[in-house]
Scaffold this motif. Sequence first.
Motif, mmCIF file in Angstrom:
data_model
loop_
_atom_site.group_PDB
_atom_site.id
_atom_site.type_symbol
_atom_site.label_atom_id
_atom_site.label_comp_id
_atom_site.label_asym_id
_atom_site.label_seq_id
_atom_site.Cartn_x
_atom_site.Cartn_y
_atom_site.Cartn_z
ATOM 1 N N LEU A 131 0.614 -0.829 -0.381
ATOM 2 C CA LEU A 131 -0.387 0.542 0.087
ATOM 3 C C LEU A 131 0.605 1.815 -0.315
ATOM 4 C CD1 LEU A 131 -2.680 -1.091 2.819
ATOM 5 C CD2 LEU A 131 -3.017 -0.562 0.625
ATOM 6 N N SER A 132 0.299 2.729 -0.481
ATOM 7 C CA SER A 132 0.956 3.709 -0.403
ATOM 8 C C SER A 132 0.678 4.240 0.296
ATOM 9 C CB SER A 132 0.884 4.118 -1.684
ATOM 10 O OG SER A 132 -0.934 4.771 -2.507
ATOM 11 N N LYS A 133 0.982 5.213 0.987
ATOM 12 C CA LYS A 133 0.039 6.169 1.938
ATOM 13 C C LYS A 133 -0.598 7.097 1.228
ATOM 14 C CE LYS A 133 4.765 8.945 2.296
ATOM 15 N NZ LYS A 133 5.656 7.765 1.710
ATOM 16 N N GLU A 134 -0.745 7.109 0.086
ATOM 17 C CA GLU A 134 -2.155 7.406 -0.360
ATOM 18 C C GLU A 134 -3.404 6.577 -0.105
ATOM 19 O OE1 GLU A 134 1.067 10.178 -1.232
ATOM 20 O OE2 GLU A 134 1.301 7.767 -1.828
ATOM 21 N N ASP A 135 -2.894 5.342 -0.527
ATOM 22 C CA ASP A 135 -3.426 3.828 -0.244
ATOM 23 C C ASP A 135 -4.369 4.387 1.139
ATOM 24 O OD1 ASP A 135 -3.505 3.134 -3.077
ATOM 25 O OD2 ASP A 135 -1.922 2.339 -2.239
ATOM 26 N N VAL A 136 -3.604 4.151 2.291
ATOM 27 C CA VAL A 136 -3.686 4.166 3.130
ATOM 28 C C VAL A 136 -3.899 5.558 3.587
ATOM 29 C CG1 VAL A 136 -2.709 3.568 5.657
ATOM 30 C CG2 VAL A 136 -1.401 2.758 4.351
ATOM 31 N N SER A 137 -4.251 6.501 3.069
ATOM 32 C CA SER A 137 -4.952 7.174 3.556
ATOM 33 C C SER A 137 -6.316 7.791 3.280
ATOM 34 C CB SER A 137 -4.321 8.633 2.771
ATOM 35 O OG SER A 137 -5.215 10.475 3.399
ATOM 36 N N GLY A 138 -6.985 6.743 1.779
ATOM 37 C CA GLY A 138 -7.826 6.976 1.290
ATOM 38 C C GLY A 138 -8.743 5.747 1.977
ATOM 39 N N ARG A 139 -8.384 4.662 2.301
ATOM 40 C CA ARG A 139 -9.128 3.869 3.729
ATOM 41 C C ARG A 139 -9.281 3.922 4.891
ATOM 42 N NH1 ARG A 139 -6.517 -1.438 0.594
ATOM 43 N NH2 ARG A 139 -7.782 -2.350 1.693
ATOM 44 N N THR A 140 -9.034 4.522 5.448
ATOM 45 C CA THR A 140 -8.446 4.986 6.790
ATOM 46 C C THR A 140 -8.786 6.427 6.728
ATOM 47 O OG1 THR A 140 -5.660 5.582 7.161
ATOM 48 C CG2 THR A 140 -6.990 3.597 7.455
ATOM 49 N N GLY A 141 -8.617 7.344 6.698
ATOM 50 C CA GLY A 141 -8.083 8.731 6.563
ATOM 51 C C GLY A 141 -7.976 9.705 7.690
ATOM 52 N N ILE A 142 -6.548 8.913 7.882
ATOM 53 C CA ILE A 142 -5.197 9.472 8.172
ATOM 54 C C ILE A 142 -4.755 10.358 7.443
ATOM 55 C CG2 ILE A 142 -3.123 8.542 9.479
ATOM 56 C CD1 ILE A 142 -4.611 6.213 10.344
ATOM 57 N N ASN A 143 -4.510 11.448 7.839
ATOM 58 C CA ASN A 143 -3.924 12.372 6.553
ATOM 59 C C ASN A 143 -2.846 11.952 6.051
ATOM 60 O OD1 ASN A 143 -2.143 14.702 6.008
ATOM 61 N ND2 ASN A 143 -3.879 15.640 5.955
ATOM 62 N N VAL A 144 -2.142 12.345 4.414
ATOM 63 C CA VAL A 144 -0.583 11.611 4.190
ATOM 64 C C VAL A 144 0.376 12.182 5.217
ATOM 65 C CG1 VAL A 144 0.680 11.839 2.397
ATOM 66 C CG2 VAL A 144 -1.973 10.875 2.269
ATOM 67 N N THR A 145 0.249 13.587 5.377
ATOM 68 C CA THR A 145 1.129 14.461 6.641
ATOM 69 C C THR A 145 1.108 13.286 7.733
ATOM 70 O OG1 THR A 145 1.295 15.715 4.970
ATOM 71 C CG2 THR A 145 2.336 16.166 7.310
ATOM 72 N N THR A 146 0.173 13.115 8.140
ATOM 73 C CA THR A 146 0.232 12.168 8.925
ATOM 74 C C THR A 146 1.356 10.672 9.145
ATOM 75 O OG1 THR A 146 -1.856 13.800 10.214
ATOM 76 C CG2 THR A 146 -0.891 11.401 11.158
ATOM 77 N N LEU A 147 0.740 10.556 8.347
ATOM 78 C CA LEU A 147 0.987 8.761 7.628
ATOM 79 C C LEU A 147 3.086 9.495 8.282
ATOM 80 C CD1 LEU A 147 -1.055 7.563 5.702
ATOM 81 C CD2 LEU A 147 -0.624 6.721 7.889
ATOM 82 N N TYR A 148 3.487 9.821 6.834
ATOM 83 C CA TYR A 148 4.321 10.243 7.121
ATOM 84 C C TYR A 148 5.243 10.419 8.568
ATOM 85 C CZ TYR A 148 8.950 12.684 5.919
ATOM 86 O OH TYR A 148 10.446 12.700 6.031
ATOM 87 N N ARG A 149 4.930 11.235 9.088
ATOM 88 C CA ARG A 149 5.532 11.658 10.188
ATOM 89 C C ARG A 149 5.659 10.732 11.191
ATOM 90 N NH1 ARG A 149 6.362 16.793 12.693
ATOM 91 N NH2 ARG A 149 4.959 16.264 14.269
ATOM 92 N N ILE A 150 4.556 10.131 11.119
ATOM 93 C CA ILE A 150 4.505 8.510 11.737
ATOM 94 C C ILE A 150 5.752 7.573 11.666
ATOM 95 C CG2 ILE A 150 2.919 6.732 12.527
ATOM 96 C CD1 ILE A 150 0.441 8.223 12.560
ATOM 97 N N GLU A 151 6.045 7.508 9.933
ATOM 98 C CA GLU A 151 6.589 6.626 9.497
ATOM 99 C C GLU A 151 8.279 6.852 10.157
ATOM 100 O OE1 GLU A 151 3.905 4.236 6.331
ATOM 101 O OE2 GLU A 151 5.808 5.332 5.595
ATOM 102 N N THR A 152 8.062 8.219 9.757
ATOM 103 C CA THR A 152 9.674 8.633 10.468
ATOM 104 C C THR A 152 10.025 8.742 11.415
ATOM 105 O OG1 THR A 152 8.738 10.269 9.044
ATOM 106 C CG2 THR A 152 10.206 9.794 8.120
ATOM 107 N N ALA A 153 8.692 8.935 13.042
ATOM 108 C CA ALA A 153 9.486 9.296 13.794
ATOM 109 C C ALA A 153 9.239 10.015 14.482
ATOM 110 C CB ALA A 153 10.569 8.239 14.219
ATOM 111 N N GLN A 154 8.463 11.470 13.491
ATOM 112 C CA GLN A 154 8.733 12.573 13.765
ATOM 113 C C GLN A 154 7.085 12.758 15.273
ATOM 114 O OE1 GLN A 154 9.341 15.503 11.050
ATOM 115 N NE2 GLN A 154 10.010 13.594 10.021
ATOM 116 N N ALA A 155 6.857 11.805 15.286
ATOM 117 C CA ALA A 155 5.463 11.834 15.460
ATOM 118 C C ALA A 155 4.674 10.096 16.385
ATOM 119 C CB ALA A 155 4.449 12.744 14.520
ATOM 120 N N ARG A 156 3.783 10.394 17.193
ATOM 121 C CA ARG A 156 3.843 9.151 18.246
ATOM 122 C C ARG A 156 1.749 9.073 17.547
ATOM 123 N NH1 ARG A 156 6.245 10.375 23.023
ATOM 124 N NH2 ARG A 156 4.647 11.760 23.585
#
Length: 288
Positions: A28-53
């Motif tokens: 899945l791409s981050k866009e796929d995840v965002s579209g299916r969960t409603g989680i913002n793409v920027t938020t996903l990026y920050r989570i996957e780079t340990a910039q946000a919990r």
Amino acid sequence: MAGKRTVLTVRLRRLAAQLFEMREHAGLSKEDVSGRTGINVTTLYRIETAQARPQRRTLTAMLDLYGVTEQQRADAIQLLADALRPGMSRPYEASLSEVYAAYINFESEALSARHYQTSYIPGLLQTEQYAMAVIDTAMPKLEGPVLEHRARARMDRASVLTKDDALELWVVMDEAAIRRVVGGQAVMRGQLDRLLQDIKRKNVILQILPFEAGAHPGMAGSFTLLDFHDPADPELVYVEGIAGDELIEGHPEIRRFGVIFDQLRAMALSPRDSTAMIAEAALALGGR
């Protein structure tokens, strides 16, 4: 200034890496995840780079989508719980840069540290008076309470050398660090005496890189390589600089710094001869 920021810890970095791998494994791409969960793409990026919990419900939505095993789910939830616990830097974060605060957290859980220092005694081996003088010189506009807070953070870091599972510390230090008088003769003499005591510890190795060694690969600046107990936590490098400090990951960069450190310790005096040089420098200062 730092009350609400997310300061990197070992557990948060591990959780971020696992979530990235889970998403990749699910194709899945981050866009796929965002579209299916409603989680913002920027938020996903920050989570996957340990910039946000991630919040618990966000993590659960990601795990549901990725189709992970029950064990993977339990491990990720436990990592989130562990990541919510304050790191060693927490009491001092208002006075520290985000990178330095993260480094303190990593250092507190590291197995070993290989440290090269160009100009002064490494922080883990400093006396409080010497630390105050170093910080005051490097940051002359700091207010008194902030200066004291930063010095206290440096003192508390040293507990990693005396805890049950003590950090294994290997230091290569330029001769300038023991020759340059910082804070006056009395402060410097106290610092060198402290150094002579610390290097008696079984978990501390110290070598001096003498002036007579000439040009060397560490002239560009100081750095520390950290290794961890768990193979899931890749080693990293902390680089100090006037323009700001930096945490570096990635095998090619880590290997480069490892090679440089090996070259420096090969050029340095033996631990025995280094101890003799420190003792000579302390004696030259007199006072005790």
